[in-house]
Design an enzyme around this catalytic site. Structure first.
Site, PDB file in Angstrom:
ATOM      1  N   ASP A  45       0.838  -1.199   0.000  1.00  0.00           N
ATOM      2  CA  ASP A  45       0.000   0.000   0.000  1.00  0.00           C
ATOM      3  C   ASP A  45       0.878   1.256   0.000  1.00  0.00           C
ATOM      4  O   ASP A  45       2.064   1.191   0.348  1.00  0.00           O
ATOM      5  CB  ASP A  45      -0.888  -0.047   1.261  1.00  0.00           C
ATOM      6  CG  ASP A  45      -2.173   0.743   1.113  1.00  0.00           C
ATOM      7  OD1 ASP A  45      -2.300   1.524   0.167  1.00  0.00           O
ATOM      8  OD2 ASP A  45      -3.060   0.574   1.986  1.00  0.00           O
ATOM      9  N   ASP A  92     -10.930   1.959  -3.156  1.00  0.00           N
ATOM     10  CA  ASP A  92     -11.477   1.740  -1.815  1.00  0.00           C
ATOM     11  C   ASP A  92     -12.997   1.781  -1.837  1.00  0.00           C
ATOM     12  O   ASP A  92     -13.653   1.438  -0.850  1.00  0.00           O
ATOM     13  CB  ASP A  92     -10.963   2.817  -0.852  1.00  0.00           C
ATOM     14  CG  ASP A  92      -9.591   2.470  -0.306  1.00  0.00           C
ATOM     15  OD1 ASP A  92      -9.171   1.308  -0.430  1.00  0.00           O
ATOM     16  OD2 ASP A  92      -8.934   3.369   0.248  1.00  0.00           O
TER      17      ASP A  92
HETATM   18  C1  DGJ Z   1      -5.882   1.915   1.860  1.00  0.00           C
HETATM   19  C2  DGJ Z   1      -6.238   0.703   1.062  1.00  0.00           C
HETATM   20  O1  DGJ Z   1      -6.753   1.091  -0.169  1.00  0.00           O
HETATM   21  C3  DGJ Z   1      -7.218  -0.148   1.844  1.00  0.00           C
HETATM   22  O2  DGJ Z   1      -7.606  -1.255   1.091  1.00  0.00           O
HETATM   23  C4  DGJ Z   1      -6.600  -0.567   3.150  1.00  0.00           C
HETATM   24  O3  DGJ Z   1      -5.520  -1.435   2.899  1.00  0.00           O
HETATM   25  C5  DGJ Z   1      -6.139   0.653   3.925  1.00  0.00           C
HETATM   26  N1  DGJ Z   1      -5.313   1.507   3.133  1.00  0.00           N
HETATM   27  C6  DGJ Z   1      -5.385   0.238   5.154  1.00  0.00           C
HETATM   28  O4  DGJ Z   1      -4.855   1.290   5.821  1.00  0.00           O
END
Ligand code: DGJ
Length: 733
Positions: free
Chosen positions: A471, A541
């Site tokens: 990430d 997300d």
């Molecule tokens: C952003 C990501 O897009 C999510 O799927 C998740 O992993 C969060 N970060 C975790 O902090």
């Protein structure tokens, strides 16, 4: 994975004369053809003169006519500023003596057959006055009809020169009108499709100075249609995607002669650098394709290329997984996770991924304010360690994956206390936080080593970890590197991304078999530069199924379904606050790489049986979705609030078809639609998958139809209310 390195071009400058790829004798000028099975990009060169662009499109048999056209020196292979060139510049230099002019002339052309499918052509250019050399390097991928292009610069001036800008690709096109499709968006609504008619002047798509998140506002990719808005199945469409995870700029300029000039590459701001004599600077690759069968074929070309050359393990099926994030967020203990794994195994899923929140002890990662950078398992939340959880997963028949964000650090972390000099910051100023975190300076080799070690250490927590979600939740703010000298601070932008790629290279060399997911606040870093080191990306997300229809539609114009992580979640309808039907959520997620991202114990009774069955059905059609050809049939952007698409296996023996009704109810009581991509001569048995009730919504369920009938007469589906959907599986009879 493709090597991003290159040979130093030193000896090639001694070539005594032109050695061209294709020669038309007696004209003084000669033809350079970069050809795929169905397309060609053609340049004309003569010794000591600029190399001039002539054609990109369908293949041309008689190339002599191209030589007879006027020898227009302005449409050069890589127009450099100076001499007659002042607009649509792809290279701009300040020479060591302060001169601003560069005039590139042909110094030779080399063609090498790399293998059965790939031919590399290097156009060697040199300045007519100064010892400055530029290679424009093309690779033609024959069966995918893709051409990649990049530039490499090198000089032997006595002192350093300044590169002000250097693009990867410059292409002029001539038509009556030009329609540009690009992918605009933001967090939670990535890759919205926008098509616009270009008007005289300049249209620019760029990620300006955010550095490491390419898709925060627009993706570094485009499609261009000539003379009319793009059609799915007909007409000339040109597509491009820059393989670069930093600042970029794509420029579309229509000049006074109505020629469209496309220039694409790193944003000049990020490319600006001091180049020492003898050092090489290389641009990222532009991935290009031409289709004479509309947008659909352009997407299929890119998908084929991506699976073969632009993605890790592009020939291997992806697992169906449960990710812990939306089901548990930061709030979990060992039992929460083992319960999730029990449920995942029972549902028929194949992998469990432990997301954010598992690490940090002095500063526990119980929210996004602390712990980032301290990659030791939290003793309270997971007292028996990650090894215990990974073994538990394996004992349940699941693979185990884990989340990291190794480029970043919370202020509240042991890492920030230990290494303040690694944090990106402008000297003497407060360091702005974004999601309560700072960026580590990947231009610094010590930071690169730390990130590689973090990766190794996390994998060393258990031999049963086989998947990493990488990430990156912030972009560059208030830039500055303590590692780079004062006169090279502008190098930060490119050096960061080069540092990131060095890290990816190293972790991939050490851990070839690991599955990696590219993630950045959802889909904020989505480009062919980063993707080639990964197996897939986290698309957004936003897991709301209605929004996902739009997001996946845009994403899959450029990037393939095999890499498009699509999870069934418990996100509610934005307008009504009601939960969308589980069937609808599954049917949407099944058109990508299916996963789940919710608390599975909340799915009970009939819904649980439905979910189990849908997961089984996905396994049945997985290879068609992940390796087949995508046909977009009804766009969610069209009037009618519906969408439909299909994947067809390469041998056309199978297809899987998806149809959805969206937010507003449609006008008629059935959804009538003609299928695409089938073999008209084949007969297909059509079976409805995931029906809500035994009678389903396709009256012809179980019957056999010819491909010809299905594509000409079509089918009628009994869906018209918002959030209804259908999945059909076609198999040759
Ligand atoms: C952003 C990501 O897009 C999510 O799927 C998740 O992993 C969060 N970060 C975790 O902090």
């Amino acid at each position: 994975m493709q090597d991003i390195g290159h040979k130093k071009p030193s000896s090639l400058w001694l070539l005594p004369s032109l050695c061209l790829a294709a020669t038309v004798p007696g004209q003084g000028a000669e033809v350079i053809e970069i050809a795929t099975n169905d397309s060609a990009m053609i340049f004309v060169a003569k010794p000591g003169a600029p190399v001039v662009f002539r054609h990109w499109g369908g293949k041309i048999d008689d190339k002599r006519a191209l030589l007879q056209k006027g020898y227009n020196e302005n449409l050069q292979v890589l127009p450099a500023f100076g001499g007659r060139n002042h607009a649509n510049i792809a290279l701009s230099l300040v020479h060591a003596d302060g001169s601003l002019t560069t005039e590139l002339i042909c110094a030779g052309v080399e063609t090498s057959v790399l293998d059965d499918n790939r031919v590399e052509t290097i156009v060697h250019l040199k300045d007519s006055l100064y010892p400055v050399f530029v290679d424009v390097r093309f690779t033609a991928y024959k069966s995918e009809n893709v051409i990649t292009q990049r530039a490499v610069i090198f000089h032997r001036e006595e002192k350093p020169l300044r590169v002000e800008s250097i693009a990867s690709s410059y292409i002029p096109l001539r038509a009556n009108s030009y329609y540009l499709t690009h992918f605009h968006g933001a967090w939670g609504r990535e890759m919205r499709v926008t098509e616009e008619k270009l008007t005289p002047g300049v249209k620019t798509i760029e990620e300006y100075r955010k550095g490491v998140q390419t898709t925060m506002s627009d993706n570094p990719s485009f499609m261009l249609s000539l003379n009319h808005p793009a059609d799915e199945d007909a007409g000339d469409v040109y597509a491009g995607a820059l393989a670069w995870s930093g600042n970029y700029k794509l420029t579309f300029a229509i000049d006074e002669r109505e020629i469209l000039h496309f220039t694409g590459g790193m944003s000049p701001f990020a490319a600006s650098r001091i180049l020492e004599p003898g050092k090489i600077m290389e641009t990222p690759e532009m991935v290009l394709t031409y289709s004479d069968r509309g947008r659909g074929q352009a997407s299929r070309n890119l998908h084929d290329w991506c699976r073969r050359y632009g993605l890790a393990h592009g020939d291997q099926p992806r697992a169906v997984l449960l990710n812990s994030w939306e089901g548990a967020y930061f709030k979990f203990d060992e039992k929460t996770l083992t319960d999730m794994m029990d449920a995942a195994a029972e549902l028929g899923l194949e992998m469990f991924v432990l997301d954010d929140g598992w690490f940090g002890n002095k500063y526990p990662r119980d929210n996004d304010k602390a712990g980032l950078g301290d990659w030791q398992a939290n003793k309270k939340k997971v007292p028996r360690g990650i090894g215990y959880l990974a073994d538990y997963a394996v004992a349940k028949g699941l693979r185990f994956g884990i989340w990291i964000e190794p480029e970043m650090v919370n202020a509240k972390s042991e890492l920030a206390e230990r290494h303040p000099e690694w944090i990106v910051k402008s000297p003497g100023r407060a360091i702005p936080e974004s999601r309560n975190q700072w960026l580590l300076d990947l231009s610094n080799p010590a930071v690169q080593d730390f990130v590689v070690k973090t990766f190794d250490d996390v994998l060393a927590l258990s031999p049963n970890i086989t998947y990493i979600k990488w990430d990156a939740n912030r972009h560059v703010l208030s830039p500055g590197s303590e590692y780079l000298p004062a006169d090279k601070q502008t190098h930060f932008w490119k050096d960061y991304v080069d540092g990131l790629y060095k890290v990816y290279e190293r972790v991939r060399a050490r851990h070839r078999r690991i599955t990696m997911q590219l993630c950045s606040s959802g889909g904020a870093r989505l480009d062919y530069g980063a993707l080639k080191y990964h197996d897939e990306f986290w698309t957004s997300d936003n897991t709301n199924a209605v929004d996902r229809i739009f997001i996946q539609y845009g994403t899959n114009m450029i990037y393939p379904a095999i890499a498009t992580a699509a999870h069934v979640s418990a996100t509610r309808n934005h307008q009504t606050g009601m939960m969308l039907p589980l069937k609808f959520r599954f049917d949407v997620a099944m058109s990508g790489r299916l996963g789940m991202e919710l608390q599975p114990k909340d799915i009970a009774g009939e819904e649980r049986s439905f979910a189990k069955n849908a997961i089984q059905n996905y396994k049945l059609v997985r290879s068609i979705v992940q390796f087949g050809d995508l046909y977009r049939i009804v766009s969610p952007y069209d009037e009618g609030a519906r969408a439909a698409l299909a994947y067809v296996s390469k041998d056309k023996k199978q297809s899987v078809f998806f149809a959805y009704t969206l937010q507003n109810s449609a006008r008629t009581s059935t959804f009538d639609v003609r299928l695409k991509g089938l073999d008209p001569a084949k007969n297909y048995k059509v079976a409805e998958l995931n029906p809500k009730n035994p009678s389903g919504v396709f009256p012809g369920n179980g019957n056999t139809f010819s491909g010809d009938y299905l594509m000409k007469a079509g089918i009628s589906l009994k869906i018209h209310r918002p959030h209804e959907s259908v999945v059909l599986h076609l198999t040759e009879k």
